[in-house]
Design an enzyme around this catalytic site. Structure first.
Site, PDB file in Angstrom:
ATOM      1  N   ARG A 179      47.755   6.357 -14.212  1.00  0.00           N
ATOM      2  CA  ARG A 179      46.406   6.141 -13.692  1.00  0.00           C
ATOM      3  C   ARG A 179      45.646   7.448 -13.796  1.00  0.00           C
ATOM      4  O   ARG A 179      46.183   8.523 -13.489  1.00  0.00           O
ATOM      5  CB  ARG A 179      46.445   5.701 -12.223  1.00  0.00           C
ATOM      6  N   HIS A 202      42.975   3.057 -22.563  1.00  0.00           N
ATOM      7  CA  HIS A 202      43.830   2.264 -21.670  1.00  0.00           C
ATOM      8  C   HIS A 202      44.491   1.127 -22.456  1.00  0.00           C
ATOM      9  O   HIS A 202      44.304  -0.054 -22.176  1.00  0.00           O
ATOM     10  CB  HIS A 202      43.004   1.704 -20.503  1.00  0.00           C
ATOM     11  N   GLU A 259      37.051   4.821 -15.779  1.00  0.00           N
ATOM     12  CA  GLU A 259      36.998   4.082 -17.038  1.00  0.00           C
ATOM     13  C   GLU A 259      35.826   3.090 -17.017  1.00  0.00           C
ATOM     14  O   GLU A 259      35.543   2.494 -15.975  1.00  0.00           O
ATOM     15  CB  GLU A 259      38.325   3.331 -17.236  1.00  0.00           C
TER      16      GLU A 259
HETATM   17  C1  8YV Z   1      47.275  -3.492 -17.860  1.00  0.00           C
HETATM   18  C2  8YV Z   1      47.357  -1.691 -16.133  1.00  0.00           C
HETATM   19  O1  8YV Z   1      47.378  -3.572 -19.196  1.00  0.00           O
HETATM   20  O2  8YV Z   1      49.454  -2.717 -15.814  1.00  0.00           O
HETATM   21  C3  8YV Z   1      48.519  -2.116 -15.302  1.00  0.00           C
HETATM   22  O3  8YV Z   1      48.483  -1.829 -14.097  1.00  0.00           O
HETATM   23  O4  8YV Z   1      46.539  -0.995 -15.701  1.00  0.00           O
HETATM   24  C4  8YV Z   1      47.181  -2.044 -17.536  1.00  0.00           C
HETATM   25  O5  8YV Z   1      48.091  -1.267 -18.244  1.00  0.00           O
HETATM   26  C5  8YV Z   1      46.083  -4.238 -17.353  1.00  0.00           C
HETATM   27  O6  8YV Z   1      46.370  -4.591 -16.047  1.00  0.00           O
HETATM   28  C6  8YV Z   1      45.794  -5.481 -18.208  1.00  0.00           C
HETATM   29  O7  8YV Z   1      44.807  -6.264 -17.582  1.00  0.00           O
END
Ligand code: 8YV
Length: 317
Positions: A235, A282, A264
């Site tokens: 993050r 991301h 982001e």
């Molecule tokens: C996901 C993410 O790809 O898994 C997570 O927590 O932040 C991302 O890597 C995202 O949630 C897809 O919607």
């Protein structure tokens, strides 16, 4: 009557979107022009929320959803959902645990190799047609070897362990920090992040973000030093981005390879302009294989919740 689902994040797998539309009354908030008007008219009849790890769903919105049966996170990050509130309410919150591990670890290693070997600069050099005018080998600076690096992992969970496994295959030595030593992990544990940063060539951030805001600050970056690389596939808010921007601009670290950012899709200009950064939008889990597996897990969670079962991937019930 089909259950009303509020979707806060796109799912990029068409076949899953078709199945969702067949099974449920799906409302994709990101496609609705007057979002507030729609929510005002419908929020009290929403029975499930689908969201992304980075997007989550606010407690304020959840409190307006008395009919809610499940929050299905299409991801592994739960830092954008108030799990304590959901647990106290008895509301299942599911995540796609385990589905992203390999892709995220692959990208972490890929970003680190791209950063230490200057792959993006080399690509631009050839792609922009600069090689014929600069055929001399000195046109591009010598890079850094990845194999054998001392790799420090922040957060020895599923992803951190998968990164370690990959780095070991490249002959790297592994140290790590986490909230506590992991008895089943053979690697060297250092309780302090600054101590870890001081002793490694690359610091790879794999930690959950809920309790780790800005843990990578100016002091940690100073300890990592001008020969050190920072990789972040967790993050953005694990990093003090103002400090990082300043350090990158000043050459205080060798490079930063970043897939995630504090705000982001906005990325600080200093990071976008620097030749010391390798940047992604991301994308760590964004493969057909992983996103299909994740979306299938979301479908399973919805089905289990609407069948009156405790969803197998529930983190709160
Ligand atoms: C996901 C993410 O790809 O898994 C997570 O927590 O932040 C991302 O890597 C995202 O949630 C897809 O919607």
């Amino acid at each position: 009557m089909k259950a009303k689902i509020l979707q806060l994040n796109p799912i990029l797998v068409p076949s899953v979107n078709e199945r969702l539309a067949t099974l449920y009354d799906v409302h994709r908030l990101f496609e609705i022009d007057d979002k507030q008007a729609w929510l005002d008219a419908n929020v009290d009849s929403i029975e499930a929320v689908i969201t992304g790890g980075h997007t989550g769903v606010s407690r304020a919105m959840l409190e307006k959803m008395p009919a809610l049966k499940v929050v299905a996170i299409n991801g592994v990050g739960t830092d954008a959902v108030d799990l304590g509130y959901c647990r106290a309410r008895g509301l299942p919150v599911t995540a796609t645990l385990g589905a992203l591990t390999e892709d995220v670890a692959d990208l972490a290693i890929g970003l680190l190799i791209a950063a230490c070997r200057n792959l993006c600069a080399g690509d631009r050099f050839v792609r922009d047609g600069n090689w014929p005018a600069n055929p001399q080998p000195s046109a591009l600076p010598l890079a850094r070897r990845f194999s054998g690096m001392r790799v420090g992992i922040v957060g020895m969970g599923r992803v951190g362990r998968a990164v370690a496994q990959r780095a070991i295959a490249f002959g790297c030595t592994i140290s790590y920090t986490d909230l506590q030593r992991m008895g089943d992990v053979p690697h060297r544990f250092l309780p302090g992040l600054i101590d870890l940063a001081r002793e490694v060539d690359a610091l790879v951030l794999c930690a959950a973000a809920d309790k780790a805001e800005s843990i990578v600050n100016a002091a940690v970056l100073d300890a990592l030093g001008p020969r050190g690389f920072l990789v972040n596939v967790a993050r953005g808010r694990l990093v003090d981005e103002v400090a990082l921007s300043r350090v990158v601009a000043a050459g205080g670290i060798a490079g930063a390879a970043l897939d995630v950012f504090v705000d982001e899709p906005n990325v600080p200009l200093e990071l976008r302009e620097s030749g010391r950064t390798t940047l992604q939008a991301h994308r760590a889990s964004a493969t057909w294989e992983t996103r299909t597996a994740m979306a299938e897990m979301v479908l399973d969670s919805l089905s289990q919740a609407f069948s009156g079962e405790r969803p197998a991937m529930s983190l709160t019930t």
